[in-house]
Design a protein around this motif. Structure first.
Motif, PDB file in Angstrom:
ATOM      1  N   ALA A  30       0.831  -1.210   0.000  1.00 48.82           N
ATOM      2  CA  ALA A  30       0.000   0.000   0.000  1.00 48.82           C
ATOM      3  C   ALA A  30       0.862   1.256   0.000  1.00 48.82           C
ATOM      4  CB  ALA A  30      -0.937  -0.019   1.204  1.00 48.82           C
ATOM      5  N   TYR A  31       1.908   1.254   0.785  1.00 51.36           N
ATOM      6  CA  TYR A  31       2.831   2.396   0.845  1.00 51.36           C
ATOM      7  C   TYR A  31       3.477   2.617  -0.518  1.00 51.36           C
ATOM      8  CZ  TYR A  31       6.675   5.343   2.568  1.00 51.36           C
ATOM      9  OH  TYR A  31       7.572   6.366   2.776  1.00 51.36           O
ATOM     10  N   ARG A  34      -9.359  -3.998  -5.057  1.00 49.86           N
ATOM     11  CA  ARG A  34      -8.735  -2.687  -5.249  1.00 49.86           C
ATOM     12  C   ARG A  34      -9.675  -1.571  -4.797  1.00 49.86           C
ATOM     13  NH1 ARG A  34     -10.729  -4.848  -9.626  1.00 49.86           N
ATOM     14  NH2 ARG A  34     -12.094  -3.676 -11.025  1.00 49.86           N
ATOM     15  N   TYR A  35      -9.085  -0.427  -4.452  1.00 49.86           N
ATOM     16  CA  TYR A  35      -9.902   0.725  -4.112  1.00 49.86           C
ATOM     17  C   TYR A  35     -10.658   1.184  -5.358  1.00 49.86           C
ATOM     18  CZ  TYR A  35     -11.442   4.869  -1.699  1.00 49.86           C
ATOM     19  OH  TYR A  35     -12.229   5.827  -1.117  1.00 49.86           O
ATOM     20  N   CYS A  36     -11.743   1.927  -5.167  1.00 43.54           N
ATOM     21  CA  CYS A  36     -12.631   2.275  -6.288  1.00 43.54           C
ATOM     22  C   CYS A  36     -11.990   3.214  -7.295  1.00 43.54           C
ATOM     23  CB  CYS A  36     -13.926   2.866  -5.759  1.00 43.54           C
ATOM     24  SG  CYS A  36     -13.721   4.385  -4.786  1.00 43.54           S
ATOM     25  N   GLU A  39      -4.780   7.312  -3.604  1.00 45.21           N
ATOM     26  CA  GLU A  39      -5.431   6.254  -2.830  1.00 45.21           C
ATOM     27  C   GLU A  39      -4.727   4.899  -2.945  1.00 45.21           C
ATOM     28  OE1 GLU A  39      -8.079   6.433  -0.911  1.00 45.21           O
ATOM     29  OE2 GLU A  39      -9.407   8.040  -1.603  1.00 45.21           O
ATOM     30  N   SER A  40      -4.883   4.089  -1.895  1.00 46.71           N
ATOM     31  CA  SER A  40      -4.506   2.677  -1.971  1.00 46.71           C
ATOM     32  C   SER A  40      -5.335   1.878  -0.973  1.00 46.71           C
ATOM     33  CB  SER A  40      -3.032   2.471  -1.640  1.00 46.71           C
ATOM     34  OG  SER A  40      -2.725   1.074  -1.618  1.00 46.71           O
ATOM     35  N   TYR A  41      -5.786   0.721  -1.429  1.00 42.42           N
ATOM     36  CA  TYR A  41      -6.256  -0.318  -0.517  1.00 42.42           C
ATOM     37  C   TYR A  41      -5.652  -1.637  -0.988  1.00 42.42           C
ATOM     38  CZ  TYR A  41      -8.722  -3.876   1.932  1.00 42.42           C
ATOM     39  OH  TYR A  41      -8.969  -4.984   2.707  1.00 42.42           O
ATOM     40  N   ILE A  42      -5.005  -2.341  -0.083  1.00 41.95           N
ATOM     41  CA  ILE A  42      -4.395  -3.630  -0.378  1.00 41.95           C
ATOM     42  C   ILE A  42      -4.968  -4.681   0.569  1.00 41.95           C
ATOM     43  CG2 ILE A  42      -2.257  -4.982  -0.380  1.00 41.95           C
ATOM     44  CD1 ILE A  42      -2.365  -3.061  -2.702  1.00 41.95           C
TER      45      ILE A  42
END
Length: 409
Positions: A295-296, A330-332, A371-374
């Motif tokens: 994510a980073y 994944r994020y939108c 943005e990030s979502y993992i």
């Protein structure tokens, strides 16, 4: 472009300086609306969205309630004239503003306010709208409107008014931030950071997600903020998939806790920061560290490539490649605009481009959230990160110093 950390967002200003900044911002925002009206060759725009009204006039009246109940509205003309229909006995919200405003009483025709008389009330409303429009824009037919219910639309069209999409016009006006806006955005972000610090200080096993979330609200209200748009805070297995809102779940030692502030703070500007922490005094597991590392990497890689002049599609094509096991969750979006709330644009992942993507170009002065979502499909935990930035001639500059867990990397 000013140094957004030392002289802009985050600077401490005197009362006199702040008053001047607010006057300058007010004039800049109204000018942006006027410019858009002239670009569309449109004489006026009718505003119902409370955020658009705030942007154009710097007035605020029960923003969340007014978002559901269309009980105040404003018509802004390309020449800067403003006619405002204000909610019952609320004319005082316009006090002290250096604006050329004609104030009237609002007519509400929602079912809540008008019952089965809604259509008749809408006709009364429409007659007044048409009268004002034709008085100050004689011979014109094109009127931009950001939001309108069916009865109102039908009446205006019957009277020969051609309606233009005012939401697109306002989103475009709000796109480029002035140096003064960056100062006001900075005040909101400093408030968010205080809330985040308080959340972090109080974080421990045995508390609920709601207990932790309340600390952000506390600091926002205490420092003159306004509201928080979501309740996106989750812990443990509720961090995967993302978009669980906070609950009475009790935090446990070793849980991940992730949140997204979505906080409309002082001055009506949004602070949109996401971080993920570990509950308790232990060390994150190898899996937790790996999720965080991904994510980073996504956030910082995409910040590094983001430049003015780049198209939205080019950014999507060049963005950090999400490992296959995380693509499903994944994020939108890869990134989105930010100002008073989430704003245009929303940048689609390349895998979503055909269904959800649209092109445009990044410009100097845009403020953006990367943005990030993992979290793996079928996994039991995930990491959410988000950084708020401004685009300068040199590239992408962070607007917050809120820490990442770099010792996990």
């Amino acid at each position: 472009m000013m140094d957004v950390r030392s002289n802009g967002a985050g600077s401490v200003v005197t009362t006199g300086e702040r008053d001047k900044i607010q006057r300058d911002v007010r004039a800049y925002r109204l000018q942006r609306v006027q410019e858009q009206l002239r670009q569309y060759d449109c004489p006026a725009i009718l505003l119902y969205d409370p955020v658009n009204i705030r942007y154009a006039t710097d007035t605020s009246n029960m923003q969340v309630w007014a978002g559901r109940n269309p009980a105040r509205y404003v018509m802004v003309f390309a020449d800067g004239r403003i006619v405002a229909w204000e909610f019952h006995s609320s004319e005082h919200v316009w006090d002290g503003l250096d604006l050329h405003v004609e104030l009237r009483g609002a007519k509400s025709w929602t079912f809540f306010n008008a019952g089965h008389e809604a259509e008749n009330r809408a006709q009364q409303w429409g007659a007044e709208i048409v009268d004002v429009f034709r008085k100050y824009a004689p011979g014109e037919r094109l009127l931009a409107i950001d939001r309108l219910d069916p009865f109102g639309t039908a009446y205006l069209e019957k009277e020969g008014i051609t309606i233009l999409d005012g939401q697109a016009l306002m989103e475009t006006a709000r796109l480029i931030k002035s140096s003064g806006e960056l100062v006001l955005i900075g005040e909101s972000l400093r408030t968010a950071e205080k809330g985040i610090e308080r959340m972090r200080r109080e974080l421990r096993p045995g508390l609920t997600e709601n207990d932790i979330w309340a600390h952000l609200h506390f600091e926002n209200i205490r420092n003159g903020g306004e509201w928080i748009e979501t309740r996106l805070l989750a812990s443990g297995d509720r961090t995967n998939p993302w978009m669980h809102e906070c609950s009475s779940r009790v935090l446990k030692e070793g849980d991940l806790l992730a949140f997204d502030t979505d906080m409309v703070g002082p001055n009506g500007y949004c602070s949109d920061i996401s971080r993920t922490w570990l509950v308790g005094d232990g060390r994150p597991s190898d899996e937790q560290r790996k999720l965080y590392e991904y994510a980073y990497a996504q956030v910082h890689y995409n910040m590094d490539i983001l430049r003015p002049g780049m198209t939205f599609r080019e950014f999507s094509e060049k963005a950090w490649k999400i490992p296959e096991q995380f693509v499903k969750n994944r994020y939108c979006c890869l990134a989105h605009g930010i100002g008073m709330v989430d704003e245009y644009p929303s940048i689609a992942h390349m895998v979503d481009w055909d269904a959800a993507g649209y092109d445009g170009r990044f410009e100097v002065g845009m403020t953006v959230c990367v943005e990030s979502y993992i979290g793996a499909e079928g996994g039991t935990q995930g990491v959410k990160l988000e950084q708020q930035v401004v685009l300068t001639e040199e590239g992408c500059v962070s607007l917050t110093d809120c820490d990442f867990e770099t010792d996990w990397l």
